[in-house]
Write a protein that holds these residues in place. Structure first.
Motif, PDB file in Angstrom:
ATOM      1  N   CYS A  10       0.864  -1.180   0.000  1.00  0.00           N
ATOM      2  CA  CYS A  10       0.000   0.000   0.000  1.00  0.00           C
ATOM      3  C   CYS A  10       0.905   1.235   0.000  1.00  0.00           C
ATOM      4  O   CYS A  10       2.120   1.123  -0.139  1.00  0.00           O
ATOM      5  CB  CYS A  10      -0.924  -0.026   1.215  1.00  0.00           C
ATOM      6  SG  CYS A  10      -0.033   0.069   2.791  1.00  0.00           S
ATOM      7  N   HIS A  11       0.367   2.415   0.188  1.00  0.00           N
ATOM      8  CA  HIS A  11       1.207   3.609   0.149  1.00  0.00           C
ATOM      9  C   HIS A  11       2.106   3.751   1.374  1.00  0.00           C
ATOM     10  O   HIS A  11       3.295   4.065   1.261  1.00  0.00           O
ATOM     11  CB  HIS A  11       0.338   4.868   0.007  1.00  0.00           C
ATOM     12  CG  HIS A  11       1.143   6.114  -0.168  1.00  0.00           C
ATOM     13  ND1 HIS A  11       1.461   6.957   0.871  1.00  0.00           N
ATOM     14  CD2 HIS A  11       1.722   6.628  -1.266  1.00  0.00           C
ATOM     15  CE1 HIS A  11       2.190   7.944   0.413  1.00  0.00           C
ATOM     16  NE2 HIS A  11       2.370   7.775  -0.892  1.00  0.00           N
ATOM     17  N   CYS A  12       1.560   3.502   2.546  1.00  0.00           N
ATOM     18  CA  CYS A  12       2.337   3.722   3.781  1.00  0.00           C
ATOM     19  C   CYS A  12       3.249   2.551   4.105  1.00  0.00           C
ATOM     20  O   CYS A  12       4.134   2.678   4.952  1.00  0.00           O
ATOM     21  CB  CYS A  12       1.403   4.018   4.951  1.00  0.00           C
ATOM     22  SG  CYS A  12       0.493   2.584   5.565  1.00  0.00           S
ATOM     23  N   GLY A  13       3.042   1.424   3.456  1.00  0.00           N
ATOM     24  CA  GLY A  13       3.908   0.272   3.677  1.00  0.00           C
ATOM     25  C   GLY A  13       3.442  -0.663   4.779  1.00  0.00           C
ATOM     26  O   GLY A  13       4.106  -1.672   5.051  1.00  0.00           O
ATOM     27  N   ALA A  14       2.327  -0.340   5.407  1.00  0.00           N
ATOM     28  CA  ALA A  14       1.811  -1.221   6.464  1.00  0.00           C
ATOM     29  C   ALA A  14       1.423  -2.583   5.887  1.00  0.00           C
ATOM     30  O   ALA A  14       1.585  -3.609   6.540  1.00  0.00           O
ATOM     31  CB  ALA A  14       0.609  -0.576   7.148  1.00  0.00           C
ATOM     32  N   CYS A  74      -6.035  -0.265   2.980  1.00  0.00           N
ATOM     33  CA  CYS A  74      -5.237  -0.052   4.184  1.00  0.00           C
ATOM     34  C   CYS A  74      -5.924   1.007   5.044  1.00  0.00           C
ATOM     35  O   CYS A  74      -6.213   2.100   4.572  1.00  0.00           O
ATOM     36  CB  CYS A  74      -3.826   0.394   3.801  1.00  0.00           C
ATOM     37  SG  CYS A  74      -2.850   0.911   5.227  1.00  0.00           S
ATOM     38  N   ARG A  76      -4.701   2.748   7.285  1.00  0.00           N
ATOM     39  CA  ARG A  76      -3.827   3.893   7.573  1.00  0.00           C
ATOM     40  C   ARG A  76      -3.777   4.868   6.398  1.00  0.00           C
ATOM     41  O   ARG A  76      -3.911   6.073   6.571  1.00  0.00           O
ATOM     42  CB  ARG A  76      -2.402   3.422   7.857  1.00  0.00           C
ATOM     43  CG  ARG A  76      -2.242   2.633   9.128  1.00  0.00           C
ATOM     44  CD  ARG A  76      -0.768   2.473   9.432  1.00  0.00           C
ATOM     45  NE  ARG A  76      -0.535   1.403  10.391  1.00  0.00           N
ATOM     46  CZ  ARG A  76       0.671   1.038  10.802  1.00  0.00           C
ATOM     47  NH1 ARG A  76       1.741   1.636  10.308  1.00  0.00           N
ATOM     48  NH2 ARG A  76       0.808   0.055  11.666  1.00  0.00           N
ATOM     49  N   CYS A  77      -3.537   4.338   5.196  1.00  0.00           N
ATOM     50  CA  CYS A  77      -3.301   5.243   4.058  1.00  0.00           C
ATOM     51  C   CYS A  77      -4.427   5.218   3.032  1.00  0.00           C
ATOM     52  O   CYS A  77      -4.458   6.066   2.134  1.00  0.00           O
ATOM     53  CB  CYS A  77      -1.970   4.924   3.382  1.00  0.00           C
ATOM     54  SG  CYS A  77      -1.920   3.334   2.521  1.00  0.00           S
TER      55      CYS A  77
END
Ligand code: ZN
Length: 133
Positions: A10-14, A74, A76-77
């Motif tokens: 995803c974008h944030c890497g989570a 995600c 988060r992001c």
């Protein structure tokens, strides 16, 4: 035919995953209500070809209409790395091609894209206009 294992995130890497995909076999874009708004560009693979490496717990799900597709994003992001769908033929994953981390832009630009008129539930044919998808 070139089945390869790609890493994606995803974008944030989570959320990180591996996906076994043959990108040359085709990708698709659809004009249905959610693909259109999310600009979703997908490659559909058997569910067995997706391995979530981390962040399964960060994935929130969204279902609508027939609830047949589990759209995952995600929490988060907000990026949607893939969605899961159960069809008569089995369990599949629609991988977000844009979330694959190790594909050159030139390779992405050359990938075959099939357009689907999901807005009218005709996934087997292209809508009249596709350049904006
Ligand atoms: Zn994220």
């Amino acid at each position: 035919m070139a089945l390869r294992t790609y890493t994606g995130s995803c974008h944030c890497g989570a959320v990180r995953f591996e996906a076994e995909v043959d990108l040359e076999a085709g990708t698709s874009r659809c004009n249905c209500s959610i693909c259109f708004k999310g600009r979703f560009w997908k490659a559909v693979i058997p569910a067995s070809g997706l391995h979530v490496l981390q962040g399964e717990a960060e994935l929130a799900s969204y279902r609508f209409s027939s609830h047949s597709v589990c759209h995952l994003f995600c929490r988060r992001c907000g990026i949607k790395p893939f969605g899961r769908v159960r069809l008569q033929a089995g369990d599949f994953v629609a991988v977000n091609v844009a979330c694959l981390d190790d594909v050159d832009d030139a390779v992405l630009a050359a990938l075959p894209v099939q357009f689907e008129d999901g807005r009218h539930e005709h996934w087997d044919r292209a809508p009249d206009v596709t350049t904006h998808l």
